[in-house]
Scaffold this motif. Structure first.
Motif, mmCIF file in Angstrom:
data_model
loop_
_atom_site.group_PDB
_atom_site.id
_atom_site.type_symbol
_atom_site.label_atom_id
_atom_site.label_comp_id
_atom_site.label_asym_id
_atom_site.label_seq_id
_atom_site.Cartn_x
_atom_site.Cartn_y
_atom_site.Cartn_z
ATOM 1 N N THR A 1 3.421 3.918 -6.401
ATOM 2 C CA THR A 1 3.648 1.964 -5.737
ATOM 3 C C THR A 1 4.059 1.603 -7.193
ATOM 4 O OG1 THR A 1 4.080 3.280 -3.885
ATOM 5 C CG2 THR A 1 4.135 1.019 -3.600
ATOM 6 N N GLU B 1 3.400 10.708 -7.543
ATOM 7 C CA GLU B 1 3.680 9.217 -6.901
ATOM 8 C C GLU B 1 3.120 7.894 -7.401
ATOM 9 O OE1 GLU B 1 7.551 11.533 -4.431
ATOM 10 O OE2 GLU B 1 5.787 10.171 -3.469
ATOM 11 N N HIS C 1 4.451 -2.583 -7.874
ATOM 12 C CA HIS C 1 5.684 -3.850 -7.327
ATOM 13 C C HIS C 1 6.052 -4.524 -8.757
ATOM 14 C CE1 HIS C 1 2.912 -2.748 -4.059
ATOM 15 N NE2 HIS C 1 3.824 -3.741 -3.224
ATOM 16 N N MET D 1 6.472 5.221 1.195
ATOM 17 C CA MET D 1 5.191 5.246 0.688
ATOM 18 C C MET D 1 5.250 6.524 -0.706
ATOM 19 S SD MET D 1 2.216 4.755 2.760
ATOM 20 C CE MET D 1 0.680 4.184 1.663
ATOM 21 N N ALA D 2 4.257 6.008 -1.115
ATOM 22 C CA ALA D 2 3.938 6.930 -2.094
ATOM 23 C C ALA D 2 3.452 7.964 -1.854
ATOM 24 C CB ALA D 2 3.782 6.775 -3.890
ATOM 25 N N ASN D 3 3.202 9.576 -2.490
ATOM 26 C CA ASN D 3 2.669 10.924 -2.168
ATOM 27 C C ASN D 3 1.962 11.025 -3.361
ATOM 28 O OD1 ASN D 3 1.626 13.008 -1.625
ATOM 29 N ND2 ASN D 3 3.140 13.680 -0.695
ATOM 30 N N ARG D 4 0.102 10.370 -4.339
ATOM 31 C CA ARG D 4 0.031 10.958 -5.133
ATOM 32 C C ARG D 4 -0.248 12.088 -5.459
ATOM 33 N NH1 ARG D 4 -2.081 6.880 -7.993
ATOM 34 N NH2 ARG D 4 -3.833 7.879 -9.915
ATOM 35 N N CYS E 1 7.357 8.009 -10.239
ATOM 36 C CA CYS E 1 7.099 9.489 -10.375
ATOM 37 C C CYS E 1 7.364 9.765 -12.059
ATOM 38 C CB CYS E 1 7.522 10.498 -8.936
ATOM 39 S SG CYS E 1 6.705 12.007 -9.331
ATOM 40 N N PRO F 1 8.091 -3.108 -3.966
ATOM 41 C CA PRO F 1 7.648 -2.070 -4.280
ATOM 42 C C PRO F 1 8.415 -0.853 -4.217
ATOM 43 C CG PRO F 1 7.700 -2.529 -2.024
ATOM 44 C CD PRO F 1 8.520 -3.710 -2.231
ATOM 45 N N TYR F 2 8.208 -0.600 -5.809
ATOM 46 C CA TYR F 2 8.958 0.552 -6.159
ATOM 47 C C TYR F 2 8.197 1.892 -6.121
ATOM 48 C CZ TYR F 2 12.934 -3.017 -7.746
ATOM 49 O OH TYR F 2 13.439 -4.291 -7.886
ATOM 50 N N ARG F 3 8.709 3.177 -5.378
ATOM 51 C CA ARG F 3 8.263 4.427 -5.726
ATOM 52 C C ARG F 3 8.828 4.550 -7.218
ATOM 53 N NH1 ARG F 3 9.434 9.630 -4.867
ATOM 54 N NH2 ARG F 3 11.551 9.325 -4.086
#
Length: 126
Positions: free
Chosen positions: A10, A8, A12, A1-4, A21, A17-19
């Motif tokens: 996410t 980061e 699609h 899961m992306a951490n804003r 950054c 799904p891809y992260r």
């Protein structure tokens, strides 16, 4: 899961799904690829809210690699995102907003994400 909070997002591609950054290494890749001399020049490049397909591809490629995905440019060229152009541009805007704290606002180009914040992409940047 992306951490804003770490910049980061996410995205699609082809339903997977891809992260992404824009790490310091990813930003250095963008500087080199787009011919900019520093991070501030890179941020200013996107301030007018206009972006070419070549620039969008460079941002997404750098974001994917910064997110830990080992993909060649040829592999990235074959990825599909949502409704084509709107899907790609949404990812680019989201990634730039996460990295630089800016968002696209209509014809006004890139504006600060926080209301009343300086229009400079970095403190003291102008």
């Amino acid at each position: 899961m992306a951490n804003r909070h770490r910049g980061e997002v996410t995205a699609h591609f082809g339903g997977k799904p891809y992260r992404l950054c824009l790490t310091l290494g990813a930003l250095a890749e963008l500087e080199d690829r787009l011919g900019e001399e520093d991070i501030l020049a890179l941020a200013r490049r996107f301030e007018n809210g206009r972006i070419s397909a070549r620039e969008a591809l460079a941002v997404i490629a750098a974001g994917l690699r910064g997110g830990g995905h080992v993909l060649s440019d040829a592999e990235i060229d074959t990825l599909t995102a949502g409704e084509s152009v709107p899907g790609w541009l949404g990812i680019v805007v989201d990634l730039l907003q996460a990295a630089f704290g800016v968002a696209v606002v209509g014809d006004e180009g890139l504006e600060p994400a926080a209301e009343g914040a300086s229009s400079a992409p970095f403190p003291g940047g102008g």
